[in-house]
Design an enzyme around this catalytic site. Structure first.
Site, PDB file in Angstrom:
ATOM      1  N   HIS A   1       0.828  -1.199   0.000  1.00 22.61           N
ATOM      2  CA  HIS A   1       0.000   0.000   0.000  1.00 22.61           C
ATOM      3  C   HIS A   1       0.869   1.258   0.000  1.00 22.61           C
ATOM      4  CE1 HIS A   1      -3.704  -2.301   1.655  1.00 22.61           C
ATOM      5  NE2 HIS A   1      -3.626  -2.333   0.352  1.00 22.61           N
TER       6      HIS A   1
ATOM      7  N   GLU B   1       2.359  -2.556 -29.967  1.00 24.84           N
ATOM      8  CA  GLU B   1       2.764  -3.192 -28.708  1.00 24.84           C
ATOM      9  C   GLU B   1       3.508  -4.504 -28.929  1.00 24.84           C
ATOM     10  OE1 GLU B   1      -0.795  -2.453 -25.670  1.00 24.84           O
ATOM     11  OE2 GLU B   1      -1.469  -3.112 -27.647  1.00 24.84           O
TER      12      GLU B   1
ATOM     13  N   CYS C   1       2.442   6.378 -25.874  1.00 28.30           N
ATOM     14  CA  CYS C   1       1.534   6.524 -24.734  1.00 28.30           C
ATOM     15  C   CYS C   1       1.918   5.630 -23.569  1.00 28.30           C
ATOM     16  CB  CYS C   1       0.091   6.248 -25.149  1.00 28.30           C
ATOM     17  SG  CYS C   1      -0.182   4.597 -25.824  1.00 28.30           S
TER      18      CYS C   1
ATOM     19  N   ASN D   1       5.343   0.051 -22.716  1.00 25.30           N
ATOM     20  CA  ASN D   1       5.389  -0.946 -21.634  1.00 25.30           C
ATOM     21  C   ASN D   1       5.288  -2.357 -22.210  1.00 25.30           C
ATOM     22  OD1 ASN D   1       5.205   1.435 -20.269  1.00 25.30           O
ATOM     23  ND2 ASN D   1       3.397   0.910 -19.087  1.00 25.30           N
ATOM     24  N   ASP D   2       4.236  -2.598 -23.009  1.00 26.09           N
ATOM     25  CA  ASP D   2       4.067  -3.926 -23.588  1.00 26.09           C
ATOM     26  C   ASP D   2       5.102  -4.214 -24.658  1.00 26.09           C
ATOM     27  OD1 ASP D   2       2.052  -5.252 -22.197  1.00 26.09           O
ATOM     28  OD2 ASP D   2       0.474  -4.163 -23.239  1.00 26.09           O
TER      29      ASP D   2
ATOM     30  N   ARG E   1      -8.190   5.078 -21.771  1.00 24.65           N
ATOM     31  CA  ARG E   1      -8.425   3.658 -21.474  1.00 24.65           C
ATOM     32  C   ARG E   1      -9.916   3.466 -21.177  1.00 24.65           C
ATOM     33  NH1 ARG E   1      -4.232   5.228 -17.943  1.00 24.65           N
ATOM     34  NH2 ARG E   1      -2.145   4.567 -18.591  1.00 24.65           N
TER      35      ARG E   1
END
Length: 822
Positions: A463, A683, A754, A706-707, A558
């Protein structure tokens, strides 16, 4: 043909392998064919998942059918029996098969020994079923044959039902799902049992649910009042709404709490490690760089004495103090939650449920009555027992220990009148250093002058990490020796690199402390070359924040937010209303909408399979739309309708595209829905390598770095040990981006970024030099990226890109760019 083959069906692959090895030792030199149909694969950490699969059992039978006269199937328990029975309907062979009711391990040994002697299927089955006779005789048990009838289950209360569900969300039943279960039960009697052999856990007990240990793929039995069972079953079915974002992603190993030894103590002492100028290394969990003096968390709550015995005639009164104290602590945490929003509010609500857990209070009260300890000591001991259970579970569950200790400290403080440790109240900026932080403490950071956070414990899904990212402050966790840093020592915290540097040089301090001017809505280079700077958003609140930060449109909208937490597809009307909330702040400006990116870590009960073995490489993104064409058609209709009503310049792109045919079909679907501009996400390496052909059929492309990075480097992007591979500076990734940029230039079409790289000021000039025309990021990154781009010209960006492309490692690429830009 041979004699008899054996199929071992077990929930545990390890158990099956061990039993097979033991059986092989019983018949040295004999080749008894044994096939295993065990376990349900592995989770993101590589840990085996318990479960059975009828298809795998059928395949094992068919595997043996070609060489055996008959097949004996042995099962461990529960659903393994059902899987074996169903497998008989699925198998392709017609070899005789017997399902044995024998004990799993002893039966396998007896069957292997008998089969090795050339016995028939009936003889092998009979020996397996009688496998416990020898043990019973040895232990002088009562006669075991005929077998006693099973003890009937205890009768259920009127109106109670039983249902089995599967854990679908990647992180399993952790704090947030546990809180949702308790809330959905609404006080009705409801028990959860982890199959096959778990003990029932009441839904009202947050502590017990935290230690439940249910992971993705596990089966859970729900038993209780029908309405409560249905409400909780619905939560399991749609994955608790945890199918988007890093916090719900597959588990990532936390930094272990290593035992202290003289060697490690010396290595981590201030004299040995924490000299001025030295550097500590941990795990960067929230990006950014900050420099400020260190402030330590307030003094910890003292452990209550264990020697002070409460007289027997006062124990009941002492125990009675616990429930009111727990109620007060829970109320205070709920008040903090009410003053917060988003993830912070959700985590504080879950912590409040921990404090109000009736089972925890009852167990602590029982300690007071039975052991004569004070209420404070009983809370301390019971919390430590719960913390031990969570530590033993490991992974994400181990990161909840800080939450339990926070509740413990607050309860002990309430019972003893002590002050609760808190965030320092300082007028000047500071870096907070602590062993670990609880949610209530981390939430208070937003109201303080804290500019960075460093902890010795914790992990990327703790957390502390989640809330630090939400607050936008740099954070490093797992930095051994951090609490030994003397107060007021100036440190530089790099929340991306996981570095904490003590007493950095003045030049570094000045660079890190500089705050760029607020973004004015004009993304451009030093020579005036325009580079659109847009925002990534996941809902209406994000869109409003992006508009307030003067983003030049939305580069990634998204759309998953209106599909998650649902058992059925939202209607077109519902989608239109949701999309309008995002488009409204950007009327007249560009909004790039990504169609539903379901699958992988975002499964949907109405669109994706729950048991995909490798979902990251499976039916995700546009592939889901191919399987469910109405899903895409409805969404495109809703997007076009919402755009028309709000006057936004909508561009729509599809995720997870790998072929030109997929791109062409998607564009056609967009045109049919009245959407003028259609593109794709780059991606996959396949899409990058085919970018010239892709740009011949689409209007634009956007790189999801990222991907693209994780697929190029074959490295799970949420795996801490593989962090060095998941780096957009990797030359292989940069060369793929360069190929896409070159294709964009040749076609005269836009190329955006992005992914997280789009918000990194260091790599932004390189991306522009590679041919990227727009960058999209979180709203808080706009000012930093804009400031960096205004220091370089288009020619300097191209020079930096050439330098990066010529490097052979990520380290060399960074160094080469730094040299090229002076």
């Amino acid at each position: 043909m041979g004699a008899v083959g054996i199929v071992a069906v077990s929930h545990s692959l390890r158990l099956a392998e061990a039993a097979q090895e033991l059986a092989a030792q019983m018949v040295p030199g004999a080749a008894v064919p044994i096939a295993l149909a065990a376990g349900a694969g592995t989770d993101a950490d590589g840990s085996p998942i318990l479960g059975t699969d009828a298809t795998r059992v059928a395949e094992a039978i068919d595997e043996l059918a070609g060489t055996c006269d008959g097949v004996l199937v042995l099962m461990d328990l529960g659903s393994a029996v059902m899987s074996a029975e169903f497998a008989l309907e699925l198998r392709a062979s017609d070899v005789p098969v017997r399902l044995a009711s024998a004990p799993f391990v002893e039966g396998l040994l007896a069957a292997a020994v008998t089969a090795a002697q050339g016995a028939s299927l009936d003889e092998v089955a009979a020996e397996a079923n009688g496998a416990l006779v020898a043990k019973s005789a040895q232990l002088e048990d009562e006669q075991q044959t005929p077998a006693a009838a099973p003890t009937p289950a205890a009768p259920r209360a009127d109106g109670e039902v039983v249902r089995t569900v599967v854990v679908r969300n990647p992180a399993g039943v952790h704090a947030r799902p546990a809180a949702m279960i308790g809330q959905a039960a609404q006080g009705a009697p409801l028990r959860l049992r982890l199959l096959p052999e778990g003990e029932p856990v009441p839904a009202a007990s947050m502590m017990r649910l935290l230690a439940f240990g249910a992971r993705r793929g596990d089966e859970v039995e729900l038993e209780g009042e029908r309405g409560a069972v249905e409400r909780v079953a619905a939560l399991f079915d749609d994955g608790f709404g945890e199918m988007d974002g890093a916090p719900s992603a597959p588990e990532v190993p936390s930094v272990p709490e290593a035992p202290s030894t003289p060697a490690t103590a010396a290595a981590q002492s201030p004299a040995a490690v924490l000299d001025l100028g030295s550097t500590l290394h941990g795990l960067g969990v929230s990006p950014g760089v900050a420099v400020a003096p260190v402030a330590q968390l307030g003094e910890a709550i003292a452990e209550p004495a264990a020697t002070d015995e409460v007289p027997e005639d006062r124990r009941e009164a002492e125990a009675a103090r616990l429930a009111p104290a727990a109620a007060e602590v829970g109320a205070a945490l709920r008040a903090d939650a009410a003053r917060s929003e988003g993830e912070t509010a959700q985590i504080l609500e879950a912590t409040a449920l921990l404090a109000a857990d009736p089972e925890f209070a009852a167990a602590a009260s029982a300690r007071v009555r039975a052991e004569g300890v004070s209420a404070a000591r009983a809370v301390w001991d019971e919390a430590e027992e719960q913390a031990r259970l969570l530590r033993d579970l490991g992974g994400r569950m181990a990161e909840r220990v800080a939450d339990v200790r926070s509740v413990r400290d607050r309860l002990v403080a309430r019972l003893t009148g002590a002050d609760v440790p808190g965030i320092p109240d300082r007028a000047e900026p500071f870096v907070l250093v602590a062993r670990d932080l609880a949610p209530a403490e981390t939430a208070a950071l937003g109201r303080s002058r804290c500019v960075a956070l460093v902890t010795e414990e914790g992990g990327p899904t703790s957390h502390t990490a989640i809330l630090a990212r939400a607050l936008g402050i740099p954070a490093v966790v797992g930095a051994a020796g951090a609490t030994s840093i003397p107060a007021e020592t100036v440190v530089l915290v790099d929340g991306e690199g996981g570095i904490v540097q003590l007493d950095p040089p003045e030049q570094q301090r000045a660079t890190a402390s500089e705050e760029p001017p607020a973004f004015d809505g004009r993304g451009e280079l030093a020579d005036g070359t325009p580079v659109a700077l847009r925002a990534n958003v996941g809902g209406a609140a994000d869109a409003r924040a992006a508009a307030a930060a003067h983003a030049q449109g939305i580069g990634l909208f998204r759309t998953e937010f209106c599909f998650l937490d649902r058992a059925a597809e939202p209607t077109v009307t519902e989608q239109v209303a949701a999309y309008r909330g995002v488009l409204a702040p950007f009327a007249g400006r560009t909004v790039v909408v990504r169609t539903l990116d379901a699958g992988s870590d975002k499964p949907l009960p109405f669109a994706t399979a729950a048991d995909e073995e490798n979902p990251a490489l499976g039916v995700r993104g546009l592939r889901v739309a191919v399987a469910h064409p109405a899903l895409l058609s409805h969404q495109l209709t809703a997007i076009a309708d919402a755009a028309a009503q709000e006057g936004a310049e909508v561009e729509v792109m599809a995720p997870m595209v790998a072929t030109v045919d997929e791109a062409r079909d998607f564009v056609a679907a967009c045109r049919a829905a009245g959407i003028a501009r259609a593109g794709i996400m780059i991606e996959t390496p396949a899409a990058a390598l085919l970018s010239a052909e892709m740009l011949a059929v689409v209007d634009f492309v956007s790189l999801g770095t990222n991907d693209l990075t994780q697929y190029t480097m074959a490295a799970d992007r949420l795996s801490a040990p593989l962090g060095a591979l998941n780096d957009p500076w990797q030359p292989a990734v940069l060369r793929l981006i360069g190929a896409v940029g070159a294709a964009g230039r040749a076609r005269g079409k836009p190329v955006g970024v992005c992914g997280e790289a789009g918000g990194d000021p260091a790599i932004a000039p390189v991306l522009v030099g590679l041919g990227v025309t727009s960058l999209s990021m979180t709203a808080r990154s706009l000012a930093h990226v804009a400031a960096r781009l205004r220091t370089v010209t288009a020619e300097e960006c191209r020079r930096a890109a050439d330098a990066a492309l010529g490097a052979s490692t990520a380290v060399e690429a960074r160094a080469a760019v730094a040299a090229a830009l002076g």
